[in-house]
Design a protein around this motif. Structure first.
Motif, short mmCIF file in Angstrom:
data_model
loop_
_atom_site.label_atom_id
_atom_site.label_comp_id
_atom_site.label_asym_id
_atom_site.label_seq_id
_atom_site.Cartn_x
_atom_site.Cartn_y
_atom_site.Cartn_z
N ASN A 139 0.81 -1.12 0.10
CA ASN A 139 0.05 -0.03 -0.15
C ASN A 139 0.83 1.28 -0.38
OD1 ASN A 139 -2.67 -1.33 0.26
ND2 ASN A 139 -1.76 -1.83 2.47
N GLU A 140 2.04 1.26 -0.06
CA GLU A 140 3.07 1.94 -0.03
C GLU A 140 3.12 3.01 1.11
OE1 GLU A 140 3.77 4.10 -3.90
OE2 GLU A 140 3.34 2.16 -4.98
N THR A 141 2.46 2.57 2.30
CA THR A 141 2.20 3.34 3.46
C THR A 141 3.54 3.67 4.16
OG1 THR A 141 1.64 1.44 4.28
CG2 THR A 141 -0.01 2.95 3.96
N LEU A 142 4.74 2.71 3.79
CA LEU A 142 5.94 3.06 4.56
C LEU A 142 6.38 4.33 3.89
CD1 LEU A 142 8.06 2.21 6.52
CD2 LEU A 142 9.38 0.70 4.57
N ASP A 143 6.14 4.47 2.39
CA ASP A 143 6.80 5.56 1.90
C ASP A 143 5.88 7.09 2.45
OD1 ASP A 143 8.36 4.39 0.16
OD2 ASP A 143 7.26 4.47 -1.82
N ALA A 144 4.53 6.83 2.74
CA ALA A 144 3.67 7.79 3.39
C ALA A 144 4.27 8.10 4.34
CB ALA A 144 2.26 7.33 3.36
#
Lengths: 214, 224
Positions: B81-86
């Motif tokens: 979910n690319e939440t680490l990037d978030a």
């Protein structure tokens, strides 16, 4: 100056994506970047938001550099970013996602701030729905709400028009225009000429890794 | 400092909140471990006569392997979910992201271990719960969580991530595993390890070295 990109170069293994690319974005400017698929638009936005580092050249946002950790934190406090992915927690509701990011951003009156943005984007009825149960268009709007939470000095958006209907596009174009007229800056990519015409003050095309003014 | 503590608790509570909704980590650790413990119990002729060090080995091997699979699940959703990037786009020091993941996984692992200890106690008719074993679990879990968080982030995008993570972390965890098995096997024999102070000192030093080193390196690896 809100953003200054000087002679950056970026390649992924043997694939040279950006070469000697320079760009500056001042207060009250709204810059649209266009270009074919794979031309490096998203890479440029990731570099401007500090997610990627250029191989060569310098990037200064709000006259600060991501290379310094303390300056990087200060930049991130004052910019808003929405990339191709909406970067939301799918099992959390819209409210939980937005409250979480608002708390991380250190917004004291976060509930009223979230309420304000959500109302403008017409998401009031979806606040208690899990993000994974929303349509792609509404997910995009939640992502946009997230990037607007801190009323950023510089807003960076990758294809804001994707998955949105004509009515929502007008709303977003209105938000971008209002921001520019109130002294903020926007940097976005788009494939839509109409959308770009609605809310950009300058447009560039990425061609062979460099920017060409349109 | 207060802001950092608030931020750390917000990030840790976020991970706990997400786990309460999905239950992926708990389910993985608990089910896999129960399966290992019960398989050994069922296939052994007489579980009451199993050597203490083998019993302790069964407990900690099941914790290590189930924990490494769970660690992958823990990070896979962040990458998907690319939440680490978030989080990387937020004004959050990278060290806090590392510590929040470490603390969250530490909590998941500790709760799951209580279930594993209880299951082992039932199947093998011994009491695993003792102050020594619980202290061992705390020290082990802290080291495991820090190493798992670091390598979990590295391999989360890889194709054979489960195998790769186990290959990377198991050799590093050997000193901690030896410590845990030593203390637990002595406890299963109804005694206390003769070298308990030395072992605890070594294990705590191991934890401190790895936490300091990996906190520094985590910032570097998530940057790009």
């Amino acid at each position: 100056m809100l953003l200054e990109v000087s002679n950056i170069k970026k390649s992924f293994q043997d694939n040279l994506v950006l070469e000697n690319l320079s760009l500056s974005l001042d207060l009250e400017e709204s810059i649209c970047i266009t270009g074919s698929n794979g031309s490096g638009k998203s890479t440029l936005l990731k570099i401007c938001s500090g997610l990627l580092h250029p191989d060569q050249g310098a990037v200064n946002v709000l006259e600060k550099s991501f290379l310094s950790q303390s300056q990087g934190l200060e930049i991130r406090r004052r910019i808003g970013v929405l990339l191709h992915s909406n970067m939301l927690y799918p099992t959390y509701t819209v409210r939980q996602n937005l409250y979480l990011f608002a708390k991380i951003l250190g917004i004291i009156e976060y509930k009223s701030r979230v309420g304000e943005i959500v109302e403008r984007l017409g998401l009031d009825d979806s606040m208690d729905k899990e993000v994974q149960k929303l349509s792609n268009g509404n997910k995009r709007k939640v992502g946009l709400c997230k990037s607007l939470l801190n009323d950023p000095d510089l807003l960076i958006i990758d294809e804001p028009e994707s998955n949105l209907d004509a009515e929502s596009l007008k709303t977003i174009a209105g938000i971008l225009t209002d921001r520019a007229t109130s002294g903020k800056g926007n940097l976005f990519t788009s494939h839509s000429v109409e959308f770009s015409a609605l809310c950009s003050t300058k447009s560039f095309k990425i061609s062979s890794g460099s920017l060409v003014l349109l | 400092m207060r802001n950092w503590i608030e931020l750390l608790s917000t990030l840790t509570l976020k991970d706990i909140g997400l786990e309460i909704r999905t239950k992926e980590v708990f389910t993985t650790i608990i089910l896999f471990s129960i399966l290992v413990v019960s398989t050994f119990a069922i296939t052994s002729n007489n579980t009451l006569q199993i050597p203490e060090n083998v019993g302790a080995g069964i407990i900690w091997a099941s914790v290590i392997f189930s924990g490494s699979i769970a660690m992958i699940k823990f990070f896979a959703s962040e990458i998907e979910n690319e939440t680490l990037d978030a989080m990387l786009l937020m004004p959050v020091p990278r060290e806090l992201i590392f510590f929040s993941k470490l603390f969250s996984f530490f909590i998941f692992l500790s709760i799951s271990e209580m279930v594993i200890f209880a299951t082992f106690s039932v199947f093998y008719n011994v009491n695993v719960f003792s102050t020594d074993v619980l202290l061992t679990a705390v020290i082990f879990n802290f080291g495991f969580s820090s190493i798992g968080t670091f390598f979990g982030t590295i391999v989360a995008k890889a194709k054979s991530k489960e195998t790769l993570l186990a290959l990377l972390i198991v050799p590093i965890l050997i000193p901690l595993a030896m410590f845990a098995v030593e203390i637990t096997s002595a406890n299963l024999a109804g005694e206390q390890s003769e070298n308990i102070k030395t072992w605890i000192g070594l294990a705590i030093s191991f934890d401190i070295i790895f936490v300091v080193l990996l906190t520094f390196l985590f910032g570097k690896i998530v940057e790009e």
